[in-house]
Design a protein around this motif. Structure first.
Motif, mmCIF file in Angstrom:
data_model
loop_
_atom_site.group_PDB
_atom_site.id
_atom_site.type_symbol
_atom_site.label_atom_id
_atom_site.label_comp_id
_atom_site.label_asym_id
_atom_site.label_seq_id
_atom_site.Cartn_x
_atom_site.Cartn_y
_atom_site.Cartn_z
ATOM 1 N N SER A 850 0.836 -1.199 0.000
ATOM 2 C CA SER A 850 0.000 0.000 0.000
ATOM 3 C C SER A 850 0.875 1.254 0.000
ATOM 4 C CB SER A 850 -0.923 0.027 1.222
ATOM 5 O OG SER A 850 -1.808 -1.078 1.207
ATOM 6 N N GLU A 891 -3.702 3.596 0.012
ATOM 7 C CA GLU A 891 -4.341 3.029 -1.172
ATOM 8 C C GLU A 891 -3.474 1.927 -1.755
ATOM 9 O OE1 GLU A 891 -4.859 5.969 -4.126
ATOM 10 O OE2 GLU A 891 -2.842 6.826 -3.922
ATOM 11 N N ASN A 892 -4.147 0.957 -2.337
ATOM 12 C CA ASN A 892 -3.492 -0.079 -3.127
ATOM 13 C C ASN A 892 -4.346 -0.362 -4.354
ATOM 14 O OD1 ASN A 892 -5.627 -1.700 -2.229
ATOM 15 N ND2 ASN A 892 -4.400 -2.687 -0.633
ATOM 16 N N SER A 896 -8.883 2.190 -1.418
ATOM 17 C CA SER A 896 -8.198 3.162 -0.572
ATOM 18 C C SER A 896 -9.059 3.487 0.631
ATOM 19 C CB SER A 896 -7.888 4.442 -1.361
ATOM 20 O OG SER A 896 -9.096 5.075 -1.772
#
Length: 1254
Positions: A850, A891-892, A896
């Protein structure tokens, strides 16, 4: 081993606690001794086990007196550091079992058990705080191991006093049998009321006894005697000449790892010295001390290593058995220091301690015993901890930290990083006791938010982090010293076996478990009573209930006992019925580990174990002299009566020989009320004719109501056949132990799961099973719980083990959820210029993959590609004060989440000055302003108090307006709250309808001596006023003088209305003018002067005079009103004429405080010499401005003030000039209303600009 004796008159004992002190099961190295037959009565007192018993005595007249023993007034000595550690003696198992000691809602209690079960650091504690102190967090616990549990209460003797102890018991034989015994009198010590005893044991025939006479009137020990026996107590030699005939001894200590090393401590009232012996007390060497020992702690393995705690809270160490001492640390919390002892044995010289910081906080510190400098100290727990909360026990370290009004508990396993202890989510504990840390598991008792007299039992995983419920509503009670006692007892010799008293519908019932709390059941009552009559008692409506308490004094015998070397035998007092009762108490025995029970006596007895439980010895609880005891060779089935002395003896205590075989005991007592101490040695060897052979034993299998598998194993022991009367010798333990196949009964519910009625463990409503994967990264694996975990120390194999064991599982990819950002200390405030550590927490999501973005709200933002960079927190320094919006975004590829935190950054508030006029007119709005230094502090709250009003006004602005409608003196106090800091200032303002002021000037040479500080101005004001009164004869009540800040030196003279003896005021201008003329005349004639110092005379002269407005008090128009109007017109014309001729107009100044009050001024926050100069009269407010204001007319009443919040109504804006800001800083929220009176002396000419509407 050390013990203490007290004296009891027989005619009073029946009214007190039965103090029949049958002190330990055999194998103990020492015991408390109390004198039943002596004149002084004793009331047992909660005591630390290591120190020998100290008690409260009563006078011969029976009057209760609270007595203090040596050290309770600052002279109490180390507590039992010399008590023996081996063979279930006193030191090891009893050191931790002190009554609970309070510490912010958290305590620790230690199970008491046989020494071979005691492990880790706590078992080696040889000393602690004196009984009177009772620190908050201590070691106290339920009983175990053949000795009564900690903090248990003694019971009053029951039954007919004239009956022999064995009456009503099942017994064999009709004629009296006699035991071999010898008697020795401690001649000359009949007056001594305390005794401490040490019996070496283990092939040693040495016994040491220290007797003392404690004078309660003097509060000190006045006599002492040291006795030594080398023949198992047959005879004793007095050693006073060897230690010094004039030496008064207070305590006796024995090294727990080398019984030949003895330490004696002298009475601190006479001298502070140690006497050390290395030959079991035969010879001694004396060493002076430069501090007073309060307690000692011996190392569990190194015989010469000792920690000493002094009365002034300093910790010393010695590596030479007390011959030399080194100061380790100051400000150490009492009873909060430990040796580092784990299973690995690493760092044996490491010391754990809780110390106070300079600002009064508590901190967990570790250091080496020979090098504890600031540079070498380590602080394993980040930040502060609660006072009296450090516990080091076995492989665990516990601390407590209270925040938000709730206690939080932290644990370190094997000295790794601390983790917060996880109880079920809504447990919300009020109080906690650590019961046991044996076998790599923590057993804890927790009082939850909705409990008052009960506790819930919780059991942990191996690391001590995740806890699950074992049993609810365990009965608790409060001891005489306020300590909490929990009705829980661990049976010695059988792992996982506990007895507990549980409260159900206001009834207390006894339950038993064989698998460490996994399952609980009631006790089955005996089938027959003592006389063979059938007992009709049907489960679950009727059962056997046991008392699991012992005396408040941990050294006295209790009403339940078991031993490691006799794992099947349990002896206890109790009753049969629907609930536990204090009535009709009998003695019961179980010879099959609690499965079945037999009644053995109808009255309470002390039952001791001989020869590894092969013989039981019983003596009745009674205050009468006795000469008989009872023996059983068949585990309590039948009893034989033996005499142990020819003359009845008031028994004060019994001490058994330490060691495996335990065949000799000493009975301590008196033949009469005033006789010497009598020591009766009883040798039981004569009752055995041989040692047992293999054919004298039979196998016995441990079981639970027919279930042979207990804790995952089948264990078979060997027992001596009941018909064989042979001596067993050493205990060999279980014959065989065979693991069982795992079943569901070998597993408990895992953390977050609860057992339902069908036996299944299902997730609790608050628990999300997937949350365990939150620290997982894609591609890694984690252990996915099945909802079950095997009971710790359970040895089962195969079966359902694979099915119930947590399985490794691949970490799933998840979008971030449950994002939080907090500060490391949990606070929402920070200090300007200091590091702030932010912690980012995520409930779910792939943290390693992330992106983390943090915006600190001050124009600075950072980004992190993975969580590893933020494991220790994200640090930032704020250079400015204010409220900052901190945002974090994680976020990934799957989603998020974001979170927000509002951080208040402040700087310390150093000074508050309340700016207020000195004098004002009635019904006139006055501006009160709080001026701060520094001016920019952060978020502030202002609390305003007016006069005697008990309800304050709270504002967020630093300025308010006040209207006074009644004449008199009025005080205003402002408190400014900035974070944890609150500062205040108080001023007084005088309110009149009319007054005059006169500016005074001084000789120029006064400026050379003007330091421009408030104290100097107050003194000069007082001197000037005195000079005016002396020169004019005017009453001192008519004038006020205030020297103004700045140069050249000037002052303001206020001429106040006259008040006669009746309290009525003359409200005519003529009166004031007459006084003014007199003053001006004297001033102009240079008749007002004073001597500043020899040769320095200061002249005072007038600058100008101004009349304050005169107001008519009548509500209707009248002649006086017309005169007032004409006066106004006249004054206006006069001002116009003066202005045309460019004459200076005297300004109307105001004064707020009389004699002996604080100088009413604004103190420059920059420099005292940068004060504001004298104000030209052309810049001051004119009389037209003053009288032009609309004045309300009200009758005179009690002083009162009308307050207006500047946030409401017509606000004004003041333009603060450069020079004012430089001198004072920018005052916060200084907004005077239109026409409000201001303090012009504090402002420069440019600062006195005209107010403009906002």
């Amino acid at each position: 081993m050390e013990k203490v004796a007290g004296w009891y008159p027989a005619w009073h004992v029946a009214l007190l606690y039965w103090t029949w002190l049958f002190l330990f099961t055999f194998g103990f190295t020492g015991a408390e001794i109390t004198c039943r037959s002596c004149h002084s009565q004793v009331k047992p007192q909660q005591q630390h086990p290591q120190q020998g018993l100290l008690m409260h005595l009563r006078t011969d007249r029976g009057e209760k007196e609270q007595r203090k023993f040596p050290g309770e007034k600052g002279g109490e000595r180390g507590q039992g550091a010399g008590m023996e550690a081996e063979d279930a003696g006193l030191q090891e198992p009893l050191a931790p079992s002190l009554a609970e000691q309070k510490s912010s809602g958290w305590k620790t209690r230690r199970l008491r058990r046989e020494p071979d079960k005691v492990a880790g650091e706590s078992r080696h504690r040889a000393a602690a705080a004196p009984a009177e102190e009772h620190p908050r967090l201590g070691h106290a616990s339920p009983a175990a191991g053949g000795r009564p549990g900690p903090g248990r209460r003694g019971r009053s003797p029951r039954g007919t006093a004239g009956r022999e102890p064995g009456d009503g018991a099942a017994r064999s034989g009709a004629e009296e049998l006699r035991l071999g015994s010898t008697t020795f009198a401690l001649a000359g010590d009949s007056a001594h009321n305390q005794a401490m005893v040490h019996w070496s044991g283990h092939n040693s025939s040495v016994i040491l006894i220290l007797t003392k006479l404690y004078d309660y009137n003097l509060g000190s020990i006045t006599e002492s005697s040291l006795w030594r026996s080398t023949d198992y107590g047959t005879t004793y030699e007095k050693l006073n000449d060897k230690v010094g005939l004039k030496t008064i001894l207070s305590y006796l200590y024995v090294c727990p790892t080398n019984k030949r090393k003895i330490m004696l401590l002298t009475d601190p009232e006479v001298e502070s010295s140690l006497l050390i012996s290395s030959d079991e007390g035969a010879t001694y060497q004396k060493y002076r001390l430069n501090f007073y020992i309060h307690s000692l702690l011996f190392h569990p393995k190194q015989e010469d290593w000792i920690l000493a705690y002094s009365q002034d809270q300093k910790l010393f160490s010695s590596v030479e058995f007390g011959r030399r001492w080194l100061l380790l640390h100051e400000g150490v919390t009492p009873n909060r220091f430990y040796w580092s002892m784990m299973g690995s044995g690493r760092d044996p010289d490491l010391v754990h301690l809780e110390a106070k910081t300079v600002d009064g906080h508590a901190q967990y510190v570790t250091c080496k015993m020979q090098n504890c400098s600031e540079a070498t100290r380590s602080k394993p727990f980040p930040g502060y901890i609660d006072h009296n909360s450090l516990i080091v026990q076995d492989d665990y370290v516990f601390v407590q930290l209270t925040s938000g009004g709730r206690p939080h508990y932290y644990v370190s396993y094997r000295r790794n990083a601390f983790a917060q202890m996880k109880l079920p989510k809504y447990t919300l504990p009020k109080d906690m006791h650590v019961i046991s840390t044996d076998e790599n598991q923590v057993f804890a008792a927790v009082q939850e938010w909705n409990q008052n007299d009960t506790y819930n039992l919780y059991i942990s995983d191996t690391r001590g982090v995740y806890f699950t419920l074992a049993l609810e509503n365990v009965k608790s009670s409060q001891g005489l010293e306020g300590n909490v006692m929990i009705d829980l007892y661990e049976v010695a010799g059988i792992k996982g076996m506990f007895l507990v008293n549980k409260k159900i519908d206001n009834q207390v019932k006894t339950f038993i478990t064989y698998n460490k709390g996994r399952d609980w059941s009631l006790l089955r009552a005996p089938d027959t009573d003592l006389r063979g009559n059938p007992v009709h008692c049907l489960l679950p409506y009727c059962s056997l209930h046991l008392h699991l308490k012992v005396s408040e004094n941990p050294y006295t015998s209790g009403n339940i006992a078991s031993r490691d070397t006799a794992p099947s035998i349990i002896v206890a007092s109790g009753n049969i019925g629907t609930e536990l009762s204090d009535n009709d108490i009998s003695m019961f025995v179980s010879s099959d580990a609690g499965n079945t029970w037999r009644q053995i006596f109808e009255e309470e007895h002390s039952v001791l174990y001989l020869d590894q439980g092969g013989v039981l010895v019983a003596m009745k609880h009674t205050s009468l002299p006795i000469r008989h005891l009872w023996l059983s060779f068949d585990e309590g089935t039948s009893w034989s009566k033996y005499s142990f002395t020819s003359i009845p003896l008031f028994v004060d205590g019994v001490l058994g020989e330490p060691g495996e075989e335990t065949l000799i005991m000493t009975v301590f007592g008196h033949f009469s009320h005033r006789s010497d101490w009598q020591l009766v040695k009883v040798d039981y060897k004569s009752i055995f004719d041989r040692r047992c052979a293999e054919e004298d034993y039979r196998p016995w299998q441990l079981h639970s109501q027919g279930q042979a598998c207990i804790m995952g194993a089948k264990r078979i022991y060997r027992k001596r056949k009941s018909e064989k009367k042979c001596m067993q010798g050493k205990y060999a333990g279980a014959m065989t132990s065979e693991p069982c196949v795992c079943t569901e009964a070998d597993f408990d519910c895992d953390y977050g799961y609860e057992r339902h009625s069908n036996g299944q463990c299902l997730p609790a409503f608050w628990y999300n099973p997937s949350s365990l994967s939150k620290d997982c990264s894609l591609g890694q694996s984690y252990l996915n719980s099945t909802g079950y975990r095997k009971v710790v120390s359970n040895n089962c194999t195969d079966g359902v083990r694979e099915q119930y064991t947590a399985k490794p599982q691949q970490c799933p990819g998840k979008a971030p959820q449950g994002l939080r950002i907090i500060t490391s200390d949990g606070k929402l405030t920070a200090e300007q210029g200091h590091n702030v550590t932010f912690l980012v927490q995520l409930e779910e999501g792939d943290l390693q993959r992330s992106l983390i973005q943090v915006d600190f709200g001050d124009g600075i933002a950072v980004s992190y590609a993975n969580l590893s960079s933020t494991e220790d927190g994200i640090k930032h320094i704020y250079q400015n004060v204010g409220i900052f919006r901190v945002t974090v975004l994680v976020e990934n590829s799957l989603g998020s989440d974001h979170a927000v935190l509002y951080l208040h950054v402040t700087c310390p508030l150093e000074h508050v000055h309340l700016s207020l006029p000195f004098v004002t007119t009635k019904n006139k709005e006055v501006n009160a302003t709080a001026v701060l230094w520094p001016s920019l502090v952060g978020t502030l709250t202002y609390i305003w108090w007016f006069g005697n009003n008990t309800e304050p006004l709270i504002t967020l602005e630093g300025s308010i307006t006040v209207t006074f409608s009644v004449e008199g003196m009025n005080s205003i106090t402002v408190q400014v709250s900035a974070g944890n800091t609150i500062l205040q200032d108080t001023k007084t303002i005088a309110v009149y309808e009319q007054f005059q002021s006169l500016r005074l000037l001084f000789s120029p040479n006064l400026d050379d001596y003007n330091p421009d500080i408030p104290e100097w101005r107050r003194d000069i004001s007082r001197v000037v006023k005195r000079a005016l009164v002396e020169a004019t004869g005017i009453s001192s009540k008519r004038v006020l003088v205030a020297v103004l800040p700045g140069l050249p030196t000037s002052a303001e003279l206020f001429i106040l209305p006259y008040q006669d003896a009746t309290g009525e005021k003359k409200r005519t201008a003529a009166d004031l003018e007459q006084i003014s003329e007199t003053l001006i005349q004297k001033l102009n004639q240079n008749l007002v002067h004073f001597d500043l110092k020899p040769g320095v005379r200061i002249l005072v002269h007038a600058a100008h005079l101004t009349a304050a407005p005169l107001v008519d008090l009548t509500p209707s128009h009248s002649g006086s009103a017309m005169l007032m109007l004409l006066s106004v017109v006249f004054v206006g014309l006069a001002v116009f004429v003066i202005y045309k001729f460019k004459r200076k107009i005297p300004g109307l100044n105001i004064y707020a405080q009389m004699q002996n009050e604080k100088d009413q001024e604004m103190v420059s926050p920059v420099s005292q010499r940068e004060s504001i100069p004298n104000v030209p009269q052309s810049e001051l407010m004119s009389p037209e401005q003053l009288v032009g204001e609309k004045l309300e007319v009200q009758p005179i009443e009690q002083p009162q003030a009308t307050v207006q919040n500047p946030r409401k109504g017509n606000a004004t804006k003041v333009v603060w000039t450069e020079d004012f800001q430089k001198a004072c800083g920018s005052p916060r929220g200084f907004k005077p209303r239109p026409g409000a009176e201001v303090f012009p002396q504090l402002l420069s000419p440019r600062a006195q600009k005209k107010s403009l509407p906002m």
